[in-house]
Design an enzyme around this catalytic site. Structure first.
Site, mmCIF file in Angstrom:
data_model
loop_
_atom_site.group_PDB
_atom_site.id
_atom_site.type_symbol
_atom_site.label_atom_id
_atom_site.label_comp_id
_atom_site.label_asym_id
_atom_site.label_seq_id
_atom_site.Cartn_x
_atom_site.Cartn_y
_atom_site.Cartn_z
ATOM 1 N N GLY A 1 -11.849 40.609 -19.548
ATOM 2 C CA GLY A 1 -11.523 40.576 -20.962
ATOM 3 C C GLY A 1 -12.370 39.536 -21.657
ATOM 4 O O GLY A 1 -12.900 38.615 -21.015
ATOM 5 N N HIS B 1 -6.410 34.046 -27.433
ATOM 6 C CA HIS B 1 -7.703 33.472 -27.841
ATOM 7 C C HIS B 1 -7.928 33.654 -29.339
ATOM 8 O O HIS B 1 -8.361 32.728 -30.026
ATOM 9 C CB HIS B 1 -8.856 34.190 -27.122
ATOM 10 C CG HIS B 1 -9.236 33.596 -25.803
ATOM 11 N ND1 HIS B 1 -9.627 32.285 -25.651
ATOM 12 C CD2 HIS B 1 -9.334 34.153 -24.571
ATOM 13 C CE1 HIS B 1 -9.938 32.067 -24.377
ATOM 14 N NE2 HIS B 1 -9.758 33.173 -23.698
ATOM 15 N N GLN C 1 -14.948 33.616 -28.090
ATOM 16 C CA GLN C 1 -15.577 33.111 -26.856
ATOM 17 C C GLN C 1 -17.095 33.290 -26.899
ATOM 18 O O GLN C 1 -17.801 32.752 -26.049
ATOM 19 C CB GLN C 1 -15.016 33.827 -25.627
ATOM 20 C CG GLN C 1 -13.581 33.467 -25.315
ATOM 21 C CD GLN C 1 -13.144 34.135 -24.028
ATOM 22 O OE1 GLN C 1 -12.749 35.300 -24.043
ATOM 23 N NE2 GLN C 1 -13.234 33.428 -22.918
ATOM 24 N N HIS D 1 -3.643 37.447 -23.003
ATOM 25 C CA HIS D 1 -4.594 36.337 -22.876
ATOM 26 C C HIS D 1 -5.646 36.410 -23.991
ATOM 27 O O HIS D 1 -5.966 35.400 -24.616
ATOM 28 C CB HIS D 1 -5.245 36.395 -21.484
ATOM 29 C CG HIS D 1 -6.253 35.332 -21.211
ATOM 30 N ND1 HIS D 1 -6.070 34.353 -20.245
ATOM 31 C CD2 HIS D 1 -7.480 35.092 -21.740
ATOM 32 C CE1 HIS D 1 -7.138 33.570 -20.218
ATOM 33 N NE2 HIS D 1 -8.008 33.995 -21.115
ATOM 34 N N GLU D 2 -6.175 37.624 -24.237
ATOM 35 C CA GLU D 2 -7.236 37.771 -25.247
ATOM 36 C C GLU D 2 -6.698 37.591 -26.668
ATOM 37 O O GLU D 2 -7.349 36.960 -27.499
ATOM 38 C CB GLU D 2 -7.934 39.132 -25.112
ATOM 39 C CG GLU D 2 -8.623 39.366 -23.762
ATOM 40 C CD GLU D 2 -9.449 38.202 -23.271
ATOM 41 O OE1 GLU D 2 -10.015 37.438 -24.087
ATOM 42 O OE2 GLU D 2 -9.513 38.025 -22.037
ATOM 43 N N CYS E 1 -10.415 32.160 -16.867
ATOM 44 C CA CYS E 1 -10.973 32.379 -18.203
ATOM 45 C C CYS E 1 -12.463 32.060 -18.175
ATOM 46 O O CYS E 1 -12.854 31.030 -17.618
ATOM 47 C CB CYS E 1 -10.259 31.473 -19.198
ATOM 48 S SG CYS E 1 -10.848 31.656 -20.889
ATOM 49 N N LEU E 2 -13.277 32.914 -18.785
ATOM 50 C CA LEU E 2 -14.726 32.679 -18.779
ATOM 51 C C LEU E 2 -15.087 31.389 -19.520
ATOM 52 O O LEU E 2 -16.138 30.813 -19.263
ATOM 53 C CB LEU E 2 -15.464 33.867 -19.407
ATOM 54 C CG LEU E 2 -15.362 35.194 -18.631
ATOM 55 C CD1 LEU E 2 -16.075 36.308 -19.390
ATOM 56 C CD2 LEU E 2 -15.920 35.057 -17.221
HETATM 57 ZN ZN LIG Z 1 -9.919 33.487 -21.725
#
Ligand SMILES: [Zn+2]
Length: 163
Positions: A44, A134, A49, A130-131, A88-89
């Protein structure tokens, strides 16, 4: 070429702006997000991000779920609670357990501008939550119950294949 913004960076903790018109640059951003998510081996990605403070997020858990491209997504209803591990990236070495709703009903606009209602459970619901978090300027690290080392993560994943 855009790249993933890592913590700390204000763009990650600032609520994003709603998309008012789907334009060519919106489509290009979605395409870019997908390429980068695959490159980074993520499931995701949220637009902030990549440093773009707009309400756009994508999730692709597996072939079954397929790619979900969400513009202005909102969670409408939540059912149940479940604890599972997340990464998480934007936090390359951080893994930890987080409590999320087990099932969600959510809404978004797709790239064609079509209003879409959908429902998800398990790890797919987790990734979507999660997204969307963000896009609201939230971070999963604020919700971590137990932080895992890379070794613990491996053991956890072997122990508990996500369903
Ligand atoms: Zn994340």
């Amino acid at each position: 070429m855009r790249k993933v913004v890592t913590y700390p960076n204000d763009v990650l903790t600032t609520p994003t702006q709603a998309v008012t018109h789907i334009r060519q640059d919106t489509i290009e951003l979605l395409d870019d997000m997908y390429d980068i998510m695959l490159e980074e081996d993520g499931i995701g990605l949220a637009a902030n991000q990549l440093g773009e403070s707009v309400k756009i997020a994508i999730v692709e858990l597996d072939d079954e779920s397929g790619l979900i491209e969400m513009i202005n997504p909102v969670i409408l209803e939540e059912f149940g609670k479940e604890i599972n591990v997340e990464g998480c990236l934007s936090f390359p070495d951080v893994y930890g357990t987080v409590e999320r709703a087990e099932t969600i009903k959510f809404w978004y606009v797709n790239r064609e501008g079509v209003s879409t209602f959908d429902e998800a459970s398990g790890y797919l619901a987790r990734a979507i939550q999660h997204e969307i978090e963000h896009l609201n300027g939230g971070l999963f690290t604020d919700k971590i119950i137990d932080r895992l080392t890379p070794e613990e993560l491996e053991a956890y994943m072997e122990d508990k294949e996500y369903d």
